[in-house]
Write an enzyme that holds these catalytic residues in place. Structure first.
Site, PDB file in Angstrom:
ATOM      1  N   GLY A  16     -99.982 -11.459   9.509  1.00  0.00           N
ATOM      2  CA  GLY A  16    -101.083 -10.843  10.219  1.00  0.00           C
ATOM      3  C   GLY A  16    -100.688 -10.576  11.652  1.00  0.00           C
ATOM      4  NE  ARG A  17     -98.460  -6.099  12.078  1.00  0.00           N
ATOM      5  CZ  ARG A  17     -98.085  -4.820  12.244  1.00  0.00           C
ATOM      6  NH1 ARG A  17     -97.046  -4.531  12.971  1.00  0.00           N
ATOM      7  NH2 ARG A  17     -98.759  -3.852  11.674  1.00  0.00           N
ATOM      8  CG  HIS A 246    -106.701  -0.456   0.833  1.00  0.00           C
ATOM      9  ND1 HIS A 246    -106.207   0.494  -0.035  1.00  0.00           N
ATOM     10  CD2 HIS A 246    -105.960  -1.571   0.606  1.00  0.00           C
ATOM     11  CE1 HIS A 246    -105.239  -0.025  -0.771  1.00  0.00           C
ATOM     12  NE2 HIS A 246    -105.073  -1.282  -0.383  1.00  0.00           N
ATOM     13  CG  ASP A 247    -102.913  -2.817   3.546  1.00  0.00           C
ATOM     14  OD1 ASP A 247    -103.202  -2.173   2.518  1.00  0.00           O
ATOM     15  OD2 ASP A 247    -102.285  -3.895   3.503  1.00  0.00           O
ATOM     16  CB  THR A 248    -102.778   1.846   1.300  1.00  0.00           C
ATOM     17  OG1 THR A 248    -102.140   0.659   0.842  1.00  0.00           O
ATOM     18  CG2 THR A 248    -101.928   3.041   0.904  1.00  0.00           C
ATOM     19  CB  THR A 272     -95.959  -6.881   0.225  1.00  0.00           C
ATOM     20  OG1 THR A 272     -95.639  -7.643   1.394  1.00  0.00           O
ATOM     21  CG2 THR A 272     -96.048  -7.813  -0.973  1.00  0.00           C
ATOM     22  CG  ASN A 309    -101.174   0.068  -6.276  1.00  0.00           C
ATOM     23  OD1 ASN A 309    -101.885   1.059  -6.256  1.00  0.00           O
ATOM     24  ND2 ASN A 309    -101.387  -0.980  -5.515  1.00  0.00           N
TER      25      ASN A 309
END
Length: 494
Positions: A16-17, A246-248, A272, A309
């Site tokens: 995490g950042r 959603h990160d994507t 990942t 995916n």
């Protein structure tokens, strides 16, 4: 006049950042202020996320962001969270989280997946949701919850995805942001609303499903007790704005393409997970798309991310963890160099082989796949990692061909965003396998998309096209031309 700042809180499946972004003269600058590692916890009930530790680390990130902003005369105006997809939490009537959220790799989800397949079949599920079939999807998680602890579903008043939960803790307000709920396999891709008819067939309650909100929605202001935790005096006017949670979705928003000049493009969000797809305006719900298991997820500005995916660098990460446990640790750069020196095409695997999706014993699983398929087993770290990278490149080629068969046009350029783009060996393999130019960058696409969609939510950036224009102006890109296509052509039939 002070510069405006946006704090992007980016949670991947491993790290995490907290990233401070500033926008000046049409250029974005990013600075990572806080970074932490987090891992799933193996408890007697299964695989769970350590929510309290995640929350503590995010508060530390906000604290550092407020401190740096004050020191540099930056007006911190908003923050927003993005995370991995599919995982969720249940809230009770008091707002309490009911039970620790499970991690998507929990083995119970595989059992529930088979139950749903036996009851409804693939076609009925795909026609209703347009999502690819993976046991980790929220739909099967909820079926597993119903099998093992059904009372929690009855008590729940709201289902929230993980970034929705974090935004709730920051503000006290609950929303369901559209890009993340679209990963659940519980949303109708035609309408963006919950597929309640499908859920009723599985006897899943729907009383806890709220209306969805688009990326860029203002969730609210920071709670006073959160501000008190930070000890900062410059957070009173900070708004929490949902990016593509959603990160994507955030990463794809930051793809630096000019659609008016390059209409036939695809993206690969590499980390990942690898997520490879195209951006379309209307869903493609066909038998062929179902058979190919291509997914429809919502993007910024209500675009549809038509993608697949792929296991991604998870395979290499798990190999590295195995070597760590064996007492022979290696850095990623060292493993990549060993792979570059290893024999090419010695062993190829299917990255999406079900056993690879579960944690642990990756070296043994890769060797077992090689034995079952009549190939030499990898033996050295270089051989194992080269096997993973070449197999991923082959999977990208296979996915490109699948996408082209469904969309009806040839992909001419592939944009790779995300940290996986730093692996130049894999990127060159990808260009060679796919036979098209690959443009890499930006590496921090998720954080960049997060921050710029916050700016959209404030009205300071006028839409997705301007987001991408800013990215093109702000970051250096690298192009990889295919130079070894013939070798991949020869090996692809394997």
């Amino acid at each position: 006049m002070s510069t405006q700042g946006y704090l992007a809180l980016d949670l991947g499946a491993e790290y995490g950042r907290a990233i401070l972004a500033t926008l000046n003269d049409g250029k974005l600058q990013m600075e990572e202020l806080h970074r932490f590692r987090h891992e799933l916890q193996h408890l007697p009930s299964g695989l769970h996320w350590n929510l309290t530790e995640l929350w503590s680390q995010l508060v530390q990130g906000v604290t550092k962001g407020a401190k740096v902003a004050a020191e540099r005369n930056i007006d911190l105006v908003s923050l927003g969270c993005d995370t991995w997809g599919v995982d969720y939490a249940l809230l009770g009537k008091s707002g309490q989280v009911l039970g620790l959220p499970f991690g998507y790799r929990d083995e119970k989800h595989h059992q529930a997946y088979q139950v749903v397949m036996d009851n409804l079949g693939r076609k009925a599920i795909y026609d209703a949701t347009g999502i690819q079939f993976m046991p980790l999807n929220t739909l099967y998680q909820i079926v597993a919850q119903k099998q093992h602890e059904p009372g929690l579903l009855d008590l729940a008043t709201r289902l929230v995805m993980i970034p929705d939960l974090l935004h709730y803790w920051f503000t006290g307000n609950v929303i369901n942001e559209a890009t993340d709920v679209s990963t659940t396999q519980m949303i109708d891709p035609r309408t963006g609303k919950w597929a309640k008819d499908l859920l009723s067939k599985l006897d899943i309650p729907t009383h806890f499903l709220g209306e969805t909100s688009p990326a860029g929605t203002v969730v609210g202001r920071l709670r006073q007790d959160v501000i008190a935790l930070t000890g900062a005096s410059n957070l009173g006017n900070v708004k929490v704005i949902a990016p593509g949670t959603h990160d994507t979705a955030s990463a794809v928003a930051a793809v630096p393409v000019d659609v008016s000049k390059t209409p036939k493009w695809a993206y690969l969000s590499s980390g990942t997970w690898s997520l490879m797809g195209v951006e379309i305006d209307e869903p493609i719900i066909t038998d062929a798309a179902c058979e190919a298991s291509i997914t429809h997820e919502r993007g910024v500005e209500n675009k549809i991310r038509f993608l697949k995916n792929i296991a991604g660098l998870w395979l290499v990460q798990e190999c590295r963890r195995e070597y760590d446990r064996m007492g022979t640790p290696h850095e990623y750069a060292e493993l990549t160099q060993m792979a570059a020196e290893a024999e090419p095409f010695r062993t190829l695997v299917n990255p999406d082989y079900p056993a690879f999706s579960l944690t642990g014993e990756m070296l043994e699983k890769l060797a077992g796949f090689a034995e079952l398929s009549g190939q030499p087993k990898p033996e050295t770290p270089g051989q194992f990692v080269r096997c993973c990278l070449e197999s991923l490149a082959m999977a990208y080629r296979r996915t490109k061909l699948l996408l082209e068969s469904l969309i009806g046009w040839k992909i001419e350029v592939l944009h790779i965003v995300g940290g996986g783009g730093r692996n130049a060996l894999l990127t060159q393999m990808t260009a060679d396998a796919c036979g098209i130019p690959v443009i890499v960058g930006p590496y921090e696409a998720t954080g960049i998309g997060n921050a710029l969609v916050q700016a959209m939510g404030r009205g300071e950036v006028k839409g997705l096209a301007q987001v991408r224009e800013i990215v093109r102006r702000s970051f250096e890109l690298q192009t990889f031309e295919p130079t070894g296509k013939a070798k991949f052509d020869e090996q692809y039939p394997r």
